[in-house]
Design a protein around this motif. Structure first.
Motif, PDB file in Angstrom:
ATOM      1  N   LYS A  78      -2.144   0.321  -5.460  1.00 43.87           N
ATOM      2  CA  LYS A  78      -2.164  -0.644  -4.362  1.00 43.87           C
ATOM      3  C   LYS A  78      -2.252  -2.043  -4.962  1.00 43.87           C
ATOM      4  CE  LYS A  78      -4.680  -2.424  -0.409  1.00 43.87           C
ATOM      5  NZ  LYS A  78      -5.556  -2.177   0.731  1.00 43.87           N
ATOM      6  N   CYS A 133      -4.869  -1.837  -8.069  1.00 42.16           N
ATOM      7  CA  CYS A 133      -5.901  -0.799  -8.110  1.00 42.16           C
ATOM      8  C   CYS A 133      -5.252   0.575  -7.928  1.00 42.16           C
ATOM      9  CB  CYS A 133      -6.926  -1.045  -7.013  1.00 42.16           C
ATOM     10  SG  CYS A 133      -8.267   0.153  -7.003  1.00 42.16           S
ATOM     11  N   GLU A 179       0.807  -1.222   0.000  1.00 46.05           N
ATOM     12  CA  GLU A 179       0.000   0.000   0.000  1.00 46.05           C
ATOM     13  C   GLU A 179       0.837   1.268   0.000  1.00 46.05           C
ATOM     14  OE1 GLU A 179      -3.597  -1.582   2.830  1.00 46.05           O
ATOM     15  OE2 GLU A 179      -1.667  -1.183   3.777  1.00 46.05           O
ATOM     16  N   THR A 211      -4.693   4.158  -6.653  1.00 53.34           N
ATOM     17  CA  THR A 211      -5.174   4.965  -5.528  1.00 53.34           C
ATOM     18  C   THR A 211      -4.599   6.377  -5.654  1.00 53.34           C
ATOM     19  OG1 THR A 211      -3.331   4.435  -4.054  1.00 53.34           O
ATOM     20  CG2 THR A 211      -5.187   2.907  -4.063  1.00 53.34           C
TER      21      THR A 211
END
Length: 568
Positions: free
Chosen positions: A281, A274, A204, A276
């Motif tokens: 992430k 995905c 992340e 972000t």
């Protein structure tokens, strides 16, 4: 020894002839040894088998888990030989070498090791599982851990282009991702997740931090914070391994990593990327077929619930729905059902998104929404393929539900999942989708709802004093209070000081009894349906979770946190 061992165990009444035949059939399919298969299927305890072999061959037994082995002794038998014969060198005294074996009658292995080492061989017996664990532990190639790798990192080692999105160059990213320190770090993250028994890895990016978390037994734990300058290189490396487009950073992407771990073992990672606010992430789901629990008796069903579920899937037609939120173990329950139904006589087809594990004998189809291959399209195709049993990954819309119901009414067994909170609420969900009440009652065999609770570590769980009123508020009856001990987590080396080790499923199984059919036709509420089901013998999620607390399998807080109270 396999055939001889089985006969001896039957003769000593340690196992039945049926149990031996079941193990022999599995041995013919998978090539496994009879002893370990008997232990795996629960026919005999590992300690009883080891004790029997010790007595039968007149050699001592040993528990390798509690035995420290000198590294110099290990060097006497090469790893390849130890794995080939399933032996572990234990000790050296004078001209004799003590080796642990699961099969003391294997003269070829003893002669081979005697010739190789020049020592006389003394045999002790240990279980096959303990020997495999010892081989993995003792002969593991010790690599640097995450902390050691991070200590060796210098920000100057990896050059990642700074600037806005438009300044990145795909070639630069690929080159930086292929540099040795990044490759080593990513490999270690993946291997560390496997070692710690993680189910998911979260990579992340944030504004001023970059972190890696593992989900272990359903809970996320932070494991490391790599330097911010490595962010794009690490993410690019993961995308390269997943065969994704590293130049595309604005759209979500899905891929797969297949990791070979030696000794023929493979681990699959399902990768989702995905975009972000501060970068991409990456979430990776670990798919380990060797850890897939397909034995229904070990999933968490209570005895009566298991019988009701087996009755529902043993019918030649009808629909069985498994419900619950994402990550509640629905797929494992369906796979265990398919594994039981998987016979040559049946044509089984599944529509999945994604296909998590592949099984011989089952025709599995991966969904591709972008080309029009969705659950409804796959279902329509299956019905033209002479099916007996159909599994649909999820019923998401009226079209899929309608085709599934029609298939169940025309002589097919249909298994599927649905996102609802409990079993009685599933009926309302189907009616809201547009399925007529009379079709629901005619097609449904049973509805199963489930949740996962963390399992207490058996080595360190401790008694917990709980007030009687708190137990009554949780849902225990006055007759039950004071008749059992509640346990809480503690922490030890076997559970990495977490107090929990693995998870156990909590189920509610609601067969569609005749009394419920009448209520469904009349359009009753979910609460009324639940009340009548309980009167007929239905056990709710909360009831099942509390029974796990009584057995000392999980904590009271886990049971209350994962199930809703039974209020009407």
């Amino acid at each position: 020894m396999s055939g001889r061992l089985g006969e001896l165990l039957v003769r000593e009444n340690l196992i039945s002839l049926q149990q031996l035949q079941k193990a022999q059939e599995e041995s013919r399919k998978s090539g496994g040894r009879i002893g370990s298969l008997l232990v795996k299927q629960g026919s005999i305890a590992e300690s009883d088998l080891t004790g029997f072999l010790s007595k039968q061959y007149g050699v001592p037994s040993i528990d390798l888990r509690d035995f420290e082995i000198d590294p110099e002794v290990l060097k006497l038998v090469p790893k390849a030989t130890a794995e080939k014969h399933l032996v572990v060198p234990v000790n050296r005294t004078g001209a004799s070498l003590v080796v642990a074996m699961s099969d003391p009658s294997n003269i070829f292995a003893i002669d081979d090791i005697k010739f190789l080492t020049g020592y006389n061989i003394d045999v002790v017996v240990a279980s096959e599982q303990a020997i495999r664990e010892a081989l993995d532990r003792l002969y593991a190639e010790k690599g640097p851990d995450l902390d050691e790798v991070m200590m060796g990192f210098d920000d100057s080692e990896v050059a990642v282009v700074e600037g806005g999105d438009d300044d990145f160059n795909a070639v630069d990213l690929e080159n930086s991702a292929a540099e040795a320190p990044v490759v080593k770090l990513v490999n270690l993250i993946l291997l560390d997740a496997i070692k710690k028994g993680a189910s998911d890895i979260h990579v992340e990016p944030y504004e001023k931090e970059f972190r890696v978390r593992f989900r272990i037994d359903g809970v996320l734990y932070e494991v490391m914070k790599p330097p911010m300058k490595l962010k794009n290189a690490i993410i690019s490396r993961l995308k390269i391994m997943s065969e994704l487009d590293i130049s595309e950073r604005r759209l979500p992407q899905d891929g797969r990593i297949k990791l070979k771990l030696g000794k023929g073992k493979e681990m699959d990672f399902r990768v989702s990327v995905c975009p972000t606010l501060f970068g991409e992430k990456v979430v990776m789901r670990l798919l380990d077929k060797s850890n897939l629990q397909l034995d229904m008796t070990k999933l968490g069903f209570e005895e009566a619930q298991l019988k009701e579920f087996l009755d529902a899937i043993d019918r030649p037609y009808g629909m069985v729905l498994v419900t619950g939120p994402t990550g509640s173990g629905k797929t494992t329950t369906l796979y265990s059902a398919l594994s039981k139904l998987n016979e040559v006589a049946w044509n089984i087809s599944t529509a999945e998104d994604p296909v998590e594990f592949n099984f011989f004998g089952i025709n599995q189809v991966q969904m591709h929404e972008d080309i029009g291959l969705n659950f409804a399209a796959a279902l329509r195709s299956f019905l033209r393929q002479d099916p007996d049993i159909i599994m649909v990954g999820e019923i998401r819309d009226f079209e899929t539900a309608e085709i599934g119901v029609k298939a169940a009414l025309t002589g097919h067994l249909v298994l599927s999942t649905l996102h609802t909170n409990d079993a009685p609420g599933t009926v309302s969900r189907l009616l809201n989708m547009g399925i007529e009440p009379f079709l629901v009652t005619a097609s449904l065999n049973a509805i199963v709802a489930q949740r996962l609770c963390r399992r207490l570590c058996p080595d360190c769980k401790k008694p917990l004093a709980v007030e009687d009123q708190a137990l009554l508020d949780a849902g225990f009856s006055p007759d039950e209070v004071g008749t059992f001990q509640v346990f809480d987590k503690a922490g030890c080396k076997n559970c990495n000081d977490r107090g929990f080790k693995g998870r156990v499923a909590v189920y509610e199984v609601m067969p569609i009894w005749d009394g419920l059919k009448e209520l469904i036709i009349q359009g009753c509420s979910t609460a009324e349906l639940k009340q009548e089901a309980i009167r007929l013998g239905f056990r709710t999620l909360r009831m099942s979770a509390l029974s796990k607390v009584k057995l000392g399998v999980t904590t009271l807080s886990e049971a209350l946190g994962n199930t809703a109270p039974d209020k009407f």
